[in-house]
Design an enzyme around this catalytic site. Structure first.
Site, PDB file in Angstrom:
ATOM      1  N   GLY A  59       0.868  -1.178   0.000  1.00 46.53           N
ATOM      2  CA  GLY A  59       0.000   0.000   0.000  1.00 46.53           C
ATOM      3  C   GLY A  59       0.904   1.227   0.000  1.00 46.53           C
ATOM      4  O   GLY A  59       1.684   1.399   0.938  1.00 46.53           O
ATOM      5  N   ALA A  60       0.812   2.006  -1.082  1.00 52.00           N
ATOM      6  CA  ALA A  60       1.698   3.187  -1.208  1.00 52.00           C
ATOM      7  C   ALA A  60       0.842   4.455  -1.247  1.00 52.00           C
ATOM      8  O   ALA A  60       1.108   5.380  -2.022  1.00 52.00           O
ATOM      9  CB  ALA A  60       2.550   3.074  -2.477  1.00 52.00           C
ATOM     10  N   GLY A  61      -0.160   4.460  -0.396  1.00 46.26           N
ATOM     11  CA  GLY A  61      -1.045   5.627  -0.349  1.00 46.26           C
ATOM     12  C   GLY A  61      -0.564   6.636   0.674  1.00 46.26           C
ATOM     13  O   GLY A  61       0.651   6.790   0.877  1.00 46.26           O
ATOM     14  N   ILE A  94      -0.636   6.713   4.048  1.00 50.11           N
ATOM     15  CA  ILE A  94       0.200   6.178   5.141  1.00 50.11           C
ATOM     16  C   ILE A  94       1.447   5.511   4.562  1.00 50.11           C
ATOM     17  O   ILE A  94       2.557   5.673   5.073  1.00 50.11           O
ATOM     18  CB  ILE A  94      -0.585   5.195   6.021  1.00 50.11           C
ATOM     19  CG1 ILE A  94      -1.789   5.893   6.660  1.00 50.11           C
ATOM     20  CG2 ILE A  94       0.320   4.618   7.104  1.00 50.11           C
ATOM     21  CD1 ILE A  94      -2.631   5.008   7.545  1.00 50.11           C
ATOM     22  N   ARG A 112     -13.181   4.014   4.238  1.00 48.71           N
ATOM     23  CA  ARG A 112     -14.646   3.957   4.218  1.00 48.71           C
ATOM     24  C   ARG A 112     -15.194   5.185   3.494  1.00 48.71           C
ATOM     25  O   ARG A 112     -14.879   6.302   3.823  1.00 48.71           O
ATOM     26  CB  ARG A 112     -15.164   3.918   5.661  1.00 48.71           C
ATOM     27  CG  ARG A 112     -16.659   3.605   5.739  1.00 48.71           C
ATOM     28  CD  ARG A 112     -17.019   3.196   7.139  1.00 48.71           C
ATOM     29  NE  ARG A 112     -18.438   2.930   7.288  1.00 48.71           N
ATOM     30  CZ  ARG A 112     -18.971   2.507   8.447  1.00 48.71           C
ATOM     31  NH1 ARG A 112     -18.195   2.337   9.503  1.00 48.71           N
ATOM     32  NH2 ARG A 112     -20.252   2.272   8.557  1.00 48.71           N
ATOM     33  N   ARG A 116     -20.495  -0.804   7.219  1.00 45.86           N
ATOM     34  CA  ARG A 116     -19.362  -1.476   7.864  1.00 45.86           C
ATOM     35  C   ARG A 116     -19.067  -2.791   7.157  1.00 45.86           C
ATOM     36  O   ARG A 116     -17.921  -3.110   6.868  1.00 45.86           O
ATOM     37  CB  ARG A 116     -19.712  -1.742   9.342  1.00 45.86           C
ATOM     38  CG  ARG A 116     -18.562  -2.376  10.110  1.00 45.86           C
ATOM     39  CD  ARG A 116     -19.044  -3.156  11.303  1.00 45.86           C
ATOM     40  NE  ARG A 116     -19.635  -4.454  10.913  1.00 45.86           N
ATOM     41  CZ  ARG A 116     -19.839  -5.452  11.786  1.00 45.86           C
ATOM     42  NH1 ARG A 116     -19.522  -5.271  13.055  1.00 45.86           N
ATOM     43  NH2 ARG A 116     -20.350  -6.613  11.382  1.00 45.86           N
ATOM     44  N   ILE A 145      -2.214  -2.265   9.326  1.00 46.13           N
ATOM     45  CA  ILE A 145      -2.818  -0.965   9.653  1.00 46.13           C
ATOM     46  C   ILE A 145      -4.226  -0.868   9.081  1.00 46.13           C
ATOM     47  O   ILE A 145      -5.085  -0.198   9.614  1.00 46.13           O
ATOM     48  CB  ILE A 145      -1.932   0.187   9.108  1.00 46.13           C
ATOM     49  CG1 ILE A 145      -0.561   0.166   9.809  1.00 46.13           C
ATOM     50  CG2 ILE A 145      -2.617   1.534   9.259  1.00 46.13           C
ATOM     51  CD1 ILE A 145       0.392   1.276   9.374  1.00 46.13           C
ATOM     52  N   THR A 146      -4.498  -1.581   8.003  1.00 44.71           N
ATOM     53  CA  THR A 146      -5.768  -1.477   7.283  1.00 44.71           C
ATOM     54  C   THR A 146      -6.976  -1.697   8.200  1.00 44.71           C
ATOM     55  O   THR A 146      -6.980  -2.611   9.029  1.00 44.71           O
ATOM     56  CB  THR A 146      -5.790  -2.517   6.145  1.00 44.71           C
ATOM     57  OG1 THR A 146      -4.642  -2.299   5.312  1.00 44.71           O
ATOM     58  CG2 THR A 146      -7.050  -2.410   5.304  1.00 44.71           C
ATOM     59  N   HIS A 165      -9.830  -0.306  18.359  1.00 45.89           N
ATOM     60  CA  HIS A 165      -9.511   1.025  17.839  1.00 45.89           C
ATOM     61  C   HIS A 165     -10.802   1.846  17.846  1.00 45.89           C
ATOM     62  O   HIS A 165     -11.880   1.306  17.725  1.00 45.89           O
ATOM     63  CB  HIS A 165      -8.975   0.865  16.408  1.00 45.89           C
ATOM     64  CG  HIS A 165      -8.420   2.097  15.810  1.00 45.89           C
ATOM     65  ND1 HIS A 165      -7.680   3.012  16.531  1.00 45.89           N
ATOM     66  CD2 HIS A 165      -8.492   2.584  14.559  1.00 45.89           C
ATOM     67  CE1 HIS A 165      -7.318   3.971  15.726  1.00 45.89           C
ATOM     68  NE2 HIS A 165      -7.795   3.751  14.537  1.00 45.89           N
TER      69      HIS A 165
END
Ligand code: TXD
Length: 319
Positions: free
Chosen positions: A10-12, A14, A83, A89, A119-120, A176
Site C-alpha cells: 500500500g503506497a497511499g 500512510i 470507508r 461497515r 494498519i488497514t 480502535h
C-alpha cells in the site's frame, strides 16, 4: 551485517509517510508495493532523491510485483480502501477482506519470515485475516492502533497539564476508535497517576473524561477536517515505532492488536493489549489487572472484534 528490508504493501497516504520515516531513520531498504501503476515507483524515486539531502542511504523502489518483497524483514500493510460516505461497515469489511487475502498470499509466498504490522481497517479483523490466511505465526503478525490511540491521548493530556508530551504516559486496551479502553489508573503525568492528579486538583474528572472521549473520536476528528482521507502522519509514526522495536530488538512495551491465547481470559482473537516487541516479534503479552469498569469495556471490545470476525467468515467461508 546485511541491510534490512522493509516492504510496504500500500503506497497511499500512510504508505508514503512510512517510506519517508523508514528512509529518514535508515531502518533499511524500502520496497513500496501498490496495485496502482506508477504511484509506488514515483514515491520511491521522489524519496530516494531526498536521500542526498537527509544523508540517508536507504535504497527505495516501487513495484506491482509481490516477488519484489522477497525476504523482507518487516512488512507493513495499509492496502485497502478507506470507508466512503454511505459505505456500510460490512461493505468496507468485504472489500478490505478481499484485498487483505491477496496481500496475505503474497506475504506467505515471499516474506514468510517477516514481522508483519497491519494498519488497514477494520483493524482488528484485518490483522486476524492477515495472520490466518498467510499462515505466519501469531507472534509475528500484529495490528497498529494502540500506539496511535495512546499518542492522541498523551497529546491531549500534555495540553491539559501544560507539560511536555515526554512526561505523559498513557495506557489503552481493546479495539480502535469506539472500542478503545483507556486506563485512567495506569496513565500518568510526571509519574503521577491521573486519579492522583485529579485528587491534587491538577485537573478534574470531567476534563479527563472529555479527553478520553476526544481520543476515542480522534480518527473522526481528522477525517472531518481533511474531508478526503484519514490521518496518516501519526499512524505511520506509530507503525514505524513498532517496526523499529523489532528491527533493533529494543523490547519496547507498546499497546498493539496482538493475538490472545487465554491472556485476559480471551482466546483466538486479536485485541489491543500491552506487548513486548523484540527481534522475535511479540515476545510477551503483559497482563495487567483490570478493575470492573475496565474489564467490562475490554470484554465489550473483544465481543465487537468477535462480531467482525464472524462477519468476515460469512463473507469468505474459506476463513
Ligand atoms: O490506526 C489505524 N489502524 C488506522 C488505519 C489509522 C488510519 C488509517 N487506517 C486505515 O489504513 C485506513 O482506513 C485504510 O484502510 C488504511 C490505509 O490508509 P491510507 O490513508 O494510507 O489509505 P490510501 O491513501 O487510500 O492508501 C491505500 C492504498 C492505495 O494506494 C491503494 O491503491 C492501495 O492501498 N491498494 C492496494 N495495494 C495493494 N494491493 C491491493 N489489492 C490494493 N488495493 C488498494
Amino acid at each position: 551485517m546485511s541491510r534490512k528490508k522493509i516492504a510496504l504493501i500500500g503506497a497511499g497516504n500512510i504508505g508514503g509517510a512510512l517510506a519517508h520515516l523508514a528512509s529518514l531513520k535508515e531502518l533499511g531498504d524500502v520496497v513500496l508495493f501498490d496495485i496502482v501503476a506508477g504511484v509506488p515507483q514515483g514515491k520511491a524515486l521522489d524519496l530516494a532523491q531526498a536521500g542526498p539531502i537527509s544523508g540517508s542511504d536507504s535504497r527505495l523502489c516501487g513495484t506491482q510485483e509481490y516477488s519484489a518483497i522477497e525476504g523482507a524483514d518487516v512488512v507493513i500493510v495499509t492496502a485497502g480502501v478507506p470507508r466512503q460516505p454511505g459505505m456500510s461497515r460490512d461493505d468496507l469489511l468485504s472489500v478490505n477482506l478481499g484485498i487483505t487475502s491477496k496481500v496475505a498470499d503474497g506475504i506467505g509466498q515471499y516474506a514468510p519470515n517477516a514481522f508483519v504490522i497491519c494498519i488497514t481497517n477494520p483493524l482488528d479483523a484485518m490483522v486476524w485475516a492477515l495472520q490466518k490466511r498467510s499462515g505466519l505465526p501469531t507472534h509475528r503478525v500484529v495490528g497498529m492502533a494502540g500506539v496511535l490511540d495512546t499518542a492522541r491521548f498523551r497529546l491531549f493530556l500534555a495540553e491539559e497539564f501544560k507539560v511536555s508530551v515526554q512526561d505523559v504516559a498513557a495506557f489503552v486496551l481493546g479495539g480502535h476508535g469506539d472500542d478503545m479502553v483507556p486506563s485512567i489508573r495506569y496513565s500518568s503525568v510526571a509519574g503521577v497517576p491521573l486519579p492522583e492528579a485529579i485528587r491534587l486538583g491538577w485537573t478534574t474528572k470531567e476534563r479527563i473524561d472529555a479527553i478520553v472521549d476526544r481520543t476515542r473520536k480522534g480518527g473522526g476528528e481528522i477525517v472531518s477536517l481533511l474531508k478526503t482521507g484519514s490521518a496518516f502522519y501519526a499512524p505511520a509514526t506509530a507503525a514505524i515505532e513498532m517496526a523499529e522495536s523489532h528491527l533493533k530488538d529494543k523490547r519496547r512495551v507498546l499497546p498493539c492488536a496482538a493475538y490472545l491465547s487465554n491472556q485476559y481470559g480471551v482466546d483466538g482473537v486479536y485485541a489491543g493489549v500491552p506487548v513486548v516487541i523484540g527481534e522475535k516479534g511479540v515476545e510477551r503479552v503483559l497482563e495487567i489487572e483490570l478493575d470492573a469498569e475496565e474489564r467490562a469495556m475490554f470484554e465489550k471490545s473483544v465481543a465487537s472484534v468477535r462480531g467482525l470476525i464472524e462477519a468476515a467468515k460469512r463473507i469468505d467461508p474459506s476463513y
